[in-house]
Design an enzyme around this catalytic site. Structure first.
Site, mmCIF file in Angstrom:
data_model
loop_
_atom_site.group_PDB
_atom_site.id
_atom_site.type_symbol
_atom_site.label_atom_id
_atom_site.label_comp_id
_atom_site.label_asym_id
_atom_site.label_seq_id
_atom_site.Cartn_x
_atom_site.Cartn_y
_atom_site.Cartn_z
ATOM 1 N N ARG A 116 45.981 29.550 36.049
ATOM 2 C CA ARG A 116 45.010 30.631 36.221
ATOM 3 C C ARG A 116 43.872 30.513 35.207
ATOM 4 O O ARG A 116 42.706 30.726 35.543
ATOM 5 C CB ARG A 116 45.701 31.991 36.051
ATOM 6 C CG ARG A 116 46.565 32.400 37.213
ATOM 7 C CD ARG A 116 47.379 33.640 36.886
ATOM 8 N NE ARG A 116 46.543 34.787 36.570
ATOM 9 C CZ ARG A 116 46.979 35.861 35.904
ATOM 10 N NH1 ARG A 116 48.217 35.918 35.483
ATOM 11 N NH2 ARG A 116 46.163 36.864 35.672
ATOM 12 N N ARG A 149 32.271 36.122 40.041
ATOM 13 C CA ARG A 149 33.185 35.094 39.529
ATOM 14 C C ARG A 149 32.538 33.715 39.519
ATOM 15 O O ARG A 149 33.040 32.796 38.880
ATOM 16 C CB ARG A 149 34.468 35.035 40.369
ATOM 17 C CG ARG A 149 35.370 36.255 40.206
ATOM 18 C CD ARG A 149 36.627 36.101 41.034
ATOM 19 N NE ARG A 149 37.472 37.281 40.987
ATOM 20 C CZ ARG A 149 38.379 37.529 40.070
ATOM 21 N NH1 ARG A 149 38.581 36.651 39.105
ATOM 22 N NH2 ARG A 149 39.098 38.633 40.106
ATOM 23 N N ARG A 168 57.501 39.313 34.875
ATOM 24 C CA ARG A 168 57.049 39.025 36.237
ATOM 25 C C ARG A 168 57.146 37.528 36.507
ATOM 26 O O ARG A 168 56.914 36.715 35.614
ATOM 27 C CB ARG A 168 55.580 39.459 36.411
ATOM 28 C CG ARG A 168 55.402 40.917 36.688
ATOM 29 C CD ARG A 168 53.957 41.347 36.776
ATOM 30 N NE ARG A 168 52.967 40.294 36.964
ATOM 31 C CZ ARG A 168 51.656 40.532 37.021
ATOM 32 N NH1 ARG A 168 51.196 41.764 36.888
ATOM 33 N NH2 ARG A 168 50.810 39.562 37.188
ATOM 34 N N LYS A 220 39.691 43.027 29.810
ATOM 35 C CA LYS A 220 38.560 43.618 30.549
ATOM 36 C C LYS A 220 38.938 44.962 31.168
ATOM 37 O O LYS A 220 38.219 45.945 31.028
ATOM 38 C CB LYS A 220 38.088 42.687 31.676
ATOM 39 C CG LYS A 220 37.523 41.371 31.233
ATOM 40 C CD LYS A 220 36.819 40.654 32.378
ATOM 41 C CE LYS A 220 37.668 40.468 33.614
ATOM 42 N NZ LYS A 220 38.849 39.636 33.391
ATOM 43 N N ARG A 273 54.279 39.274 28.312
ATOM 44 C CA ARG A 273 54.380 40.592 28.956
ATOM 45 C C ARG A 273 55.780 40.846 29.498
ATOM 46 O O ARG A 273 56.366 39.995 30.160
ATOM 47 C CB ARG A 273 53.380 40.698 30.118
ATOM 48 C CG ARG A 273 51.947 40.797 29.667
ATOM 49 C CD ARG A 273 51.014 41.221 30.776
ATOM 50 N NE ARG A 273 50.947 40.287 31.887
ATOM 51 C CZ ARG A 273 49.925 40.221 32.739
ATOM 52 N NH1 ARG A 273 48.908 41.053 32.615
ATOM 53 N NH2 ARG A 273 49.928 39.356 33.729
#
Length: 212
Positions: free
Chosen positions: A171, A88, A160, A13, A127
């Site tokens: 999540r 949301r 991370r 997004k 990532r």
């Protein structure tokens, strides 16, 4: 062009909003960004949010909507805006629709960035940041040459802490529970467009432009 971007974490997004913003010259309104900006500039709702955050509490929907209302009244939104990260929940979507009607800026469409679950997991768990250059890479999708360019020069590929699989699954589950009902909300109002968000950034952007 007044749109809401919907999609799970890792669906792209933010990346697509940045490209749209640069090409169409309409602002990306990200909830986190405008909340920080409102606090820093000391707007009426920003001052309320600051007090709540300093007390270690969550900012209410009412205050977030107030901050969005302040932002949407600014001159650069006259030709449109891209809402990223809000709404949301279904209640936030109802409140937003009421606000936009009041401002005379009704939503054109809600765009769902649709990505397969296993691709989302790879995008997020894969990532890495190169310790030398700060470049963002992905162990699943970056080329071996890009990865080697970091490690062969003595750099490390750093992950991370919150990009571990357990945290990311959590999540994504929260997204499914809270935000996926918005898909049906906008579909029932004939506002929903779906973009296949699998593929490269440019491939997805071309599909996004086609539906817009």
């Amino acid at each position: 062009m007044r749109i809401v971007l919907l999609g799970a974490p890792g669906s792209g997004k933010g990346t697509q909003a940045q490209k749209l913003m640069a090409e169409r010259h309409v602002p990306q309104i990200s909830t986190g960004d405008i909340l920080r900006a409102a606090v820093e500039s000391g707007t009426r709702f920003g001052q309320q949010a600051k007090a709540i955050m300093e007390a270690g509490q969550l900012v209410s929907d009412e205050i977030v909507l107030g901050i969005i209302s302040e932002r949407l009244r600014e001159a650069d939104t006259e030709d449109g805006f891209i809402l990223d990260g809000f709404p949301r929940t279904r209640q936030q979507a109802l409140d937003l629709a009421e606000l936009l009607d009041e401002l005379g800026k009704p939503l054109d469409t809600a765009v769902l960035m649709d990505v397969e679950f296993d691709v989302l997991l790879k995008r997020l768990t894969g990532r890495r940041t190169c310790s030398l250059t700060g470049k963002l890479l992905n162990v699943y999708f970056s080329s071996q040459e890009e990865l080697d360019a970091c490690t062969s020069n003595g750099g490390e590929l750093i992950q991370r802490e919150d990009d571990n699989e357990a945290t990311i699954r959590s999540r994504l589950e929260v997204y499914r529970e809270q935000t996926e009902p918005l898909v049906e909300f906008y579909r029932k109002r004939d506002k929903l467009q779906t973009v296949n968000a699998n593929g490269t950034v440019d491939e997805v952007y071309a599909r996004l432009l086609e539906i817009l």
